[in-house]
Write a protein that holds these residues in place. Sequence first.
Motif: not given
Length: 74
Positions: A53-64, A66-68
């Motif tokens: 769960h922690t890895a998925i949340v971290g990946a989503v934050i990094v992706l956001l 980068v996209c922004v």
Amino acid sequence: MDSAVASATAAGFRVTPRSNRNRVVVERGPWTAASIAPTPAGVVVKRSMTLAHTAIVGAVIVLLIVCVGINRPS
């Protein structure tokens, strides 16, 4: 507290290294975890985040981030 941990391990959970003297974290597989904490009346068992769960949340934050950064007007 000891009986709650014994019951959890009997149910297939394992104690994780994230446990400390105030809380025991048990995990069964990458998606199921709980924390067991003592209270004056007994123990409290709560759902807990696993490493997956922690890895998925971290990946989503990094992706956001980068996209922004890519879509930001200059």
